[in-house]
Design a protein around this motif. Structure first.
Motif, PDB file in Angstrom:
ATOM      1  N   LYS A  83      22.592  44.284  62.163  1.00 33.06           N
ATOM      2  CA  LYS A  83      23.384  44.363  61.012  1.00 33.06           C
ATOM      3  C   LYS A  83      22.721  45.427  59.702  1.00 33.06           C
ATOM      4  CE  LYS A  83      24.976  39.712  61.166  1.00 33.06           C
ATOM      5  NZ  LYS A  83      25.082  38.144  60.640  1.00 33.06           N
ATOM      6  N   GLY A  84      21.369  45.680  60.111  1.00 31.80           N
ATOM      7  CA  GLY A  84      20.635  46.647  59.187  1.00 31.80           C
ATOM      8  C   GLY A  84      21.044  47.869  59.770  1.00 31.80           C
ATOM      9  N   TYR A  85      21.166  48.077  60.937  1.00 30.24           N
ATOM     10  CA  TYR A  85      21.562  49.616  61.525  1.00 30.24           C
ATOM     11  C   TYR A  85      23.056  49.853  60.757  1.00 30.24           C
ATOM     12  CZ  TYR A  85      18.072  49.255  65.178  1.00 30.24           C
ATOM     13  OH  TYR A  85      17.136  49.459  65.973  1.00 30.24           O
TER      14      TYR A  85
ATOM     15  N   THR B 279      15.972  38.097  65.158  1.00 32.78           N
ATOM     16  CA  THR B 279      15.770  39.322  64.602  1.00 32.78           C
ATOM     17  C   THR B 279      16.373  40.432  65.306  1.00 32.78           C
ATOM     18  OG1 THR B 279      13.191  38.528  64.486  1.00 32.78           O
ATOM     19  CG2 THR B 279      13.543  40.890  64.425  1.00 32.78           C
ATOM     20  N   ALA B 280      16.825  40.400  66.311  1.00 33.08           N
ATOM     21  CA  ALA B 280      17.488  41.517  66.972  1.00 33.08           C
ATOM     22  C   ALA B 280      18.986  41.516  65.961  1.00 33.08           C
ATOM     23  CB  ALA B 280      18.005  41.196  68.187  1.00 33.08           C
TER      24      ALA B 280
ATOM     25  N   ARG C 241      22.557  51.790  68.412  1.00 28.74           N
ATOM     26  CA  ARG C 241      22.070  50.261  67.878  1.00 28.74           C
ATOM     27  C   ARG C 241      21.618  49.341  69.238  1.00 28.74           C
ATOM     28  NH1 ARG C 241      27.503  49.990  63.860  1.00 28.74           N
ATOM     29  NH2 ARG C 241      27.111  51.780  62.528  1.00 28.74           N
ATOM     30  N   ILE C 242      21.388  50.050  70.465  1.00 36.44           N
ATOM     31  CA  ILE C 242      21.000  49.405  71.436  1.00 36.44           C
ATOM     32  C   ILE C 242      19.754  49.044  70.937  1.00 36.44           C
ATOM     33  CG2 ILE C 242      20.334  51.520  72.573  1.00 36.44           C
ATOM     34  CD1 ILE C 242      21.450  48.091  73.969  1.00 36.44           C
ATOM     35  N   PHE C 243      18.939  49.911  70.326  1.00 42.19           N
ATOM     36  CA  PHE C 243      17.518  49.434  70.193  1.00 42.19           C
ATOM     37  C   PHE C 243      17.115  48.258  69.474  1.00 42.19           C
ATOM     38  CE2 PHE C 243      17.240  54.137  70.393  1.00 42.19           C
ATOM     39  CZ  PHE C 243      16.088  54.601  71.404  1.00 42.19           C
TER      40      PHE C 243
END
Length: 269
Positions: A233-235, A227-228, A245-247
């Motif tokens: 990739k979605g970011y 999921t991460a 993108r660390i989130f």
């Protein structure tokens, strides 16, 4: 077995079902009991080991609006929903899970909204959280969701949505991969907003969402890592700045939290 409705429905409800014999009847009955009736319900049994398929056959035999499909082997949800989309006839596609309940006015209110607001491509709703002990809380979705929500969360409650079929077609349905196996909805929303579509959440609770705290035992670090990766990739798809993108590690952190703490969080969410 496939049963087809001779009339063209405006709404196609798609549902995947796996070993859902204890809840599937209540879920289907909640669609049959809708105040809006120009629909078809397409249920794909994902090679269940229990009596789910035989229950579906009985419903289809008595209601021509119900279409029953079956996978030859277990394929998981994304593949199963894509099978439903292949035969869907409706202008709009509504989601429904096999262990949840749609409240009677759900479809009527969502259809009315979509017909009156062509500028929106998808509409979701708030949902009431329940389990075997009854209803616990209301979980709200932001009225005007945007891609910014995807930094930490999802913009719609997946099983509550109604989306234009043309949008599903343009997005090529759900992504079938090991990476998106537990996050097919998250992947969909990144592609949805990345393509410039937009949606709305009706600020009413029109859906009962089953959330069994025992499901916490099914959490795994492997699924969280996958999921991460979907987040990361979605970011890129929605142009999230690199430093934010660390989130993407949020699912991994959540998977490491002990179950007793997560139970308290879910009960008060």
């Amino acid at each position: 077995m496939i049963c087809y409705n001779n009339e063209e429905p405006l709404v196609s409800i798609i549902m995947g079902a796996f070993n859902a014999e204890k809840t599937i009847s209540e879920a289907i009955d909640s669609i049959i009991d809708q105040t809006y009736d120009n629909w078809e319900l397409i249920v794909c049994d994902d090679c269940s080991c229990d009596s789910t398929y035989s229950i579906l056959e009985k419903y289809a035999a008595h209601d021509k609006r119900i279409v029953v499909l079956q996978n030859p082997e277990n394929k998981r949800l994304a593949y199963t929903l894509n099978e439903c989309l292949k035969v869907a006839k409706g202008k709009y596609i509504a989601r429904m899970d096999a262990d949840d309940i749609s409240l009677p006015e759900r479809l009527e209110k969502q259809v009315s909204f979509m017909e009156a607001h062509e500028e929106y491509d998808c509409v979701g709703t708030n949902r009431i959280i329940f389990d075997k002990n009854g209803e616990h809380s209301i979980r709200y979705s932001k009225e005007y969701p945007s891609k910014r929500i995807l930094l930490l969360d999802t913009p719609f409650a997946h099983p509550t949505i109604m989306m234009k079929k043309s949008v599903y077609d343009a997005l090529n349905g759900y992504t079938v991969s090991k990476e998106t196996m537990r996050a097919e909805d998250l992947d969909l929303w990144f592609r949805f907003f990345g393509a410039g579509y937009n949606g709305y959440n009706i600020q009413e609770s029109l859906y009962l969402y089953r959330e069994d705290l025992e499901d916490l035992k099914k959490r795994s670090l492997k699924a969280a890592v996958a999921t991460a990766l979907v987040f990361y990739k979605g970011y890129k798809i929605i142009n999230v700045p690199i430093y934010k993108r660390i989130f993407a590690v949020k699912p991994i952190i959540a998977a490491l939290i002990p179950n007793f703490i997560m139970k308290k969080y879910l009960l008060h969410r």
